[in-house]
Design a protein around this motif. Structure first.
Motif, short mmCIF file in Angstrom:
data_model
loop_
_atom_site.label_atom_id
_atom_site.label_comp_id
_atom_site.label_asym_id
_atom_site.label_seq_id
_atom_site.Cartn_x
_atom_site.Cartn_y
_atom_site.Cartn_z
N LEU A 23 14.24 3.52 2.67
CA LEU A 23 13.74 5.02 2.92
C LEU A 23 12.25 5.01 3.60
O LEU A 23 12.18 5.97 4.47
CB LEU A 23 13.61 5.43 1.39
CG LEU A 23 14.89 5.86 0.50
CD1 LEU A 23 14.37 6.31 -0.94
CD2 LEU A 23 15.52 7.24 1.31
N ALA A 24 11.54 3.91 3.41
CA ALA A 24 10.37 4.08 3.98
C ALA A 24 10.42 3.81 5.47
O ALA A 24 9.75 4.19 6.31
CB ALA A 24 9.32 2.88 3.47
N HIS A 25 11.34 2.90 5.72
CA HIS A 25 11.45 2.47 7.00
C HIS A 25 12.34 3.77 7.77
O HIS A 25 12.60 3.53 9.15
CB HIS A 25 12.17 1.15 7.47
CG HIS A 25 11.36 0.18 7.16
ND1 HIS A 25 11.93 -1.20 6.60
CD2 HIS A 25 10.03 -0.01 7.29
CE1 HIS A 25 10.76 -2.00 6.35
NE2 HIS A 25 9.89 -1.32 6.91
N ARG A 41 1.80 9.84 -6.00
CA ARG A 41 1.93 11.19 -5.86
C ARG A 41 2.60 11.85 -6.93
O ARG A 41 3.61 11.15 -7.54
CB ARG A 41 3.01 11.49 -4.66
CG ARG A 41 2.17 11.26 -3.14
CD ARG A 41 2.78 11.66 -2.09
NE ARG A 41 2.52 10.87 -0.86
CZ ARG A 41 3.23 11.05 0.38
NH1 ARG A 41 4.30 12.17 0.24
NH2 ARG A 41 2.93 10.52 1.40
N PRO A 42 2.21 13.07 -7.25
CA PRO A 42 2.91 13.82 -8.27
C PRO A 42 4.59 14.14 -7.84
O PRO A 42 4.81 14.15 -6.66
CB PRO A 42 2.28 15.11 -8.60
CG PRO A 42 1.49 15.40 -7.42
CD PRO A 42 1.32 13.99 -6.65
N ILE A 43 5.25 14.39 -8.73
CA ILE A 43 6.69 14.70 -8.45
C ILE A 43 6.81 15.99 -8.20
O ILE A 43 6.15 16.96 -8.77
CB ILE A 43 7.65 14.20 -9.44
CG1 ILE A 43 7.77 12.64 -9.55
CG2 ILE A 43 8.96 14.99 -9.46
CD1 ILE A 43 8.74 12.19 -10.84
N ASP A 44 7.49 16.56 -7.10
CA ASP A 44 7.58 17.68 -6.43
C ASP A 44 9.06 18.26 -7.18
O ASP A 44 9.90 18.01 -6.67
CB ASP A 44 7.53 17.90 -5.13
CG ASP A 44 7.75 19.18 -4.39
OD1 ASP A 44 7.40 20.18 -5.34
OD2 ASP A 44 7.79 19.30 -3.30
N ASP A 66 0.93 -1.13 -0.04
CA ASP A 66 0.08 -0.09 -0.15
C ASP A 66 0.73 1.18 -0.14
O ASP A 66 0.39 2.36 -0.59
CB ASP A 66 -0.95 -0.07 1.19
CG ASP A 66 -2.04 -0.96 1.16
OD1 ASP A 66 -2.17 -1.76 -0.08
OD2 ASP A 66 -2.45 -1.34 2.02
N GLU A 67 2.06 1.19 0.73
CA GLU A 67 2.81 2.25 0.94
C GLU A 67 3.34 2.99 -0.41
O GLU A 67 3.50 3.93 -0.67
CB GLU A 67 3.88 2.36 1.93
CG GLU A 67 4.46 3.73 2.34
CD GLU A 67 5.42 3.30 3.60
OE1 GLU A 67 5.84 2.20 3.96
OE2 GLU A 67 5.64 4.23 4.13
N LEU A 68 4.06 1.94 -1.00
CA LEU A 68 4.53 2.07 -2.36
C LEU A 68 3.66 2.56 -3.32
O LEU A 68 3.72 3.60 -4.04
CB LEU A 68 5.08 0.69 -2.84
CG LEU A 68 5.80 0.60 -4.25
CD1 LEU A 68 7.03 1.65 -4.28
CD2 LEU A 68 6.27 -0.61 -4.61
N ILE A 69 2.32 1.90 -3.39
CA ILE A 69 1.35 2.34 -4.44
C ILE A 69 0.78 3.82 -4.16
O ILE A 69 0.60 4.65 -4.95
CB ILE A 69 0.02 1.57 -4.32
CG1 ILE A 69 0.18 0.14 -4.62
CG2 ILE A 69 -1.16 1.99 -5.03
CD1 ILE A 69 -0.65 -0.89 -4.58
N ALA A 115 9.70 5.20 -5.90
CA ALA A 115 8.19 4.62 -6.24
C ALA A 115 7.91 4.73 -7.76
O ALA A 115 7.17 3.77 -8.58
CB ALA A 115 7.28 5.17 -5.19
N HIS A 116 7.89 5.93 -8.41
CA HIS A 116 7.88 6.05 -9.80
C HIS A 116 8.67 5.13 -10.56
O HIS A 116 8.11 4.59 -11.66
CB HIS A 116 8.05 7.48 -10.20
CG HIS A 116 6.79 8.42 -9.89
ND1 HIS A 116 6.01 9.23 -10.83
CD2 HIS A 116 6.36 8.72 -8.60
CE1 HIS A 116 5.15 9.65 -10.06
NE2 HIS A 116 5.18 9.51 -8.77
#
Ligand code: ADP
Ligand code: MG
Length: 415
Positions: free
Chosen positions: A118-120, A45-48, A37-40, A85-86
């Motif tokens: 990175l997520a952790h 999210r759009p790239i900032d 879910d987190e990856l999805i 993620a992209h």
């Protein structure tokens, strides 16, 4: 394990009645995305985007708020999560067979590991967190230096499983572009970290941006580097002359320009050596010919800028006999005008060195990846510019590299 061994292992597994297991393992590896879910969430999210001018301003000594490394690291943390993620998504869109190629699968899994790490990584709030994040970014850089070579090998192995060339091109363009922006942002942060820890008086660097970048100096350095690779490969080096019309230094990311110029010089020097070797039928003659042309060089690099149009141009004109192929072919991934045929025809005596040895590092090889021009063109477009060719058959080639200024209010260069 090679791709074909992997497929035949799958085949043998049928006989051994364990096909189901091997296949379901592969499917499991390829379909993990759907259950993360987190990856999805991050992939949607759009790239900032970041912009050169803002990056320079944010770390200039005159800036009202002093550069805060903790905030820079925290921002990069978010920017990388979205971009990785992209990137994983681009692998996810691959058709099954290319996606199952072990080399491409292993790159995909590297990005997975990177995303998980990175997520952790908890929110960066203290100097100690920032220091740990810096270590992590350094590790990623060291571990992912070979991605371009790996992508080239993976796509070469899986080429026949891409239904059309466009599917492969879209995949590579997307991955390489995301990788470039991750690399620029990470390098910028790493340099900022080092500069903040060990400030140097009158330093002309703002992170990875050199404020007094001189394309002419860089070109001279690239000529020296590529000449030595050329000498190691062929035992002879053509003379290259530089004509500089850009005397005002500009802020830039030197690594990018270096990468492109090196690739273009390699192509020109290779063309010069191979064309004249075939023409003279003897390497000693080629050496003498090149010596005689020290003052009237066979390869000329012209540097100029158009400040109004916020661009600078590096053009390389060589007398390497031109390009045999239709120009659009040479911009295709995996296309390489190899000399295997000539080598065979001439009993290998023309080009005595093993320049096709795959163990030779990417930057040390004169050619062979077939990724040189497509990547250079992609990078030039990323920087608001272009890479174009003109040629006169049996005479030579002119290459024009245009790159947009990064110190501009225009937001055309999105990092
Ligand atoms: P590689 O160098 O690995 O072959 P590139 O993408 O750099 O891949 O170049 C593709 C092909 O374009 C080269 O193999 C060569 O045939 C042709 N080419 C590029 N630049 C030149 C040049 N200056 N002169 C002649 N041919 C060139
Ligand atoms: Mg090349």
């Amino acid at each position: 394990m090679s791709y074909y061994r992997c497929l035949s292992t799958l085949g043998n597994a049928v006989k051994k009645n364990s096909q189901e297991h091997a296949f379901s393992e592969l499917v499991k590896r390829l379909s993990r995305f759907a259950s993360h879910d987190e990856l999805i969430e991050y992939s949607q999210r759009p790239i900032d985007y970041c912009y050169g001018n803002h990056m320079i301003e944010a770390c200039s000594p005159q800036h009202s708020t002093r550069l805060c490394l903790i905030k820079t690291a925290a921002d990069l943390h978010e920017q990388l999560l979205v971009r990785v993620a992209h990137c994983i998504c681009h692998f996810q869109y691959l058709p099954f067979l290319p996606a199952a190629n072990p080399t491409l699968l292993s790159i995909n899994e590297r990005y997975w590991k990177l995303f998980k790490k990175l997520a952790h990584f908890s929110t960066i709030k203290t100097e100690a967190d920032e220091e740990k994040f810096f270590e992590l970014i350094n590790l990623f850089k060291a571990q992912n230096n070979d991605i371009i070579g790996q992508l080239s090998s993976g796509c070469r192995e899986a080429a026949k499983y891409f239904k059309t060339y466009d599917i492969m091109k879209t995949f590579l363009d997307n991955v390489l572009q995301t990788r470039l922006s991750m690399r620029l942002l990470s390098d910028h942060y790493r340099e900022l970290h080092k500069q903040k820890k060990e400030p140097k008086p009158n330093d002309q660097w703002r992170g990875a941006i050199c404020m007094n970048f001189s394309p002419a100096k860089l070109v001279q350095q690239c000529i020296a580097d590529v000449s030595s690779v050329c000498f190691e490969t062929y035992g002879v080096v053509p003379p290259v002359h530089v004509e500089n019309h850009l005397h005002q230094p500009i802020p830039y990311f030197p690594d990018i320009v270096e990468y492109i110029v090196r690739e273009l010089l390699k192509n020109s020097m290779r063309a010069l050596v191979e064309y004249h070797t075939v023409l003279f039928n003897d390497l000693t003659h080629v050496k003498t010919f090149f010596e005689d042309h020290r003052q009237d060089p066979l390869c000329k690099v012209l540097i100029s800028a158009d400040p109004e149009d916020e661009h600078f141009t590096i053009s390389i004109q060589d007398r390497g006999g031109g390009i045999d192929e239709p120009i659009e072919n040479i911009f295709q991934y995996l296309f390489t005008g190899g000399t295997a045929k000539e080598e065979k025809e001439h009993n290998s005596t023309y080009f005595p060195y093993s320049y096709q040895d795959p163990s030779i590092q990417f930057s040390k090889r004169m050619y062979g990846y077939g990724f040189g021009l497509p990547i250079c063109s992609l990078y030039a477009q990323f920087f608001g510019g272009s890479l174009t060719f003109a040629q006169v058959p049996r005479i030579g080639t002119d290459v024009y590299l245009r790159l947009g200024f990064i110190h501009t209010d225009s937001e055309r260069i999105k990092i």
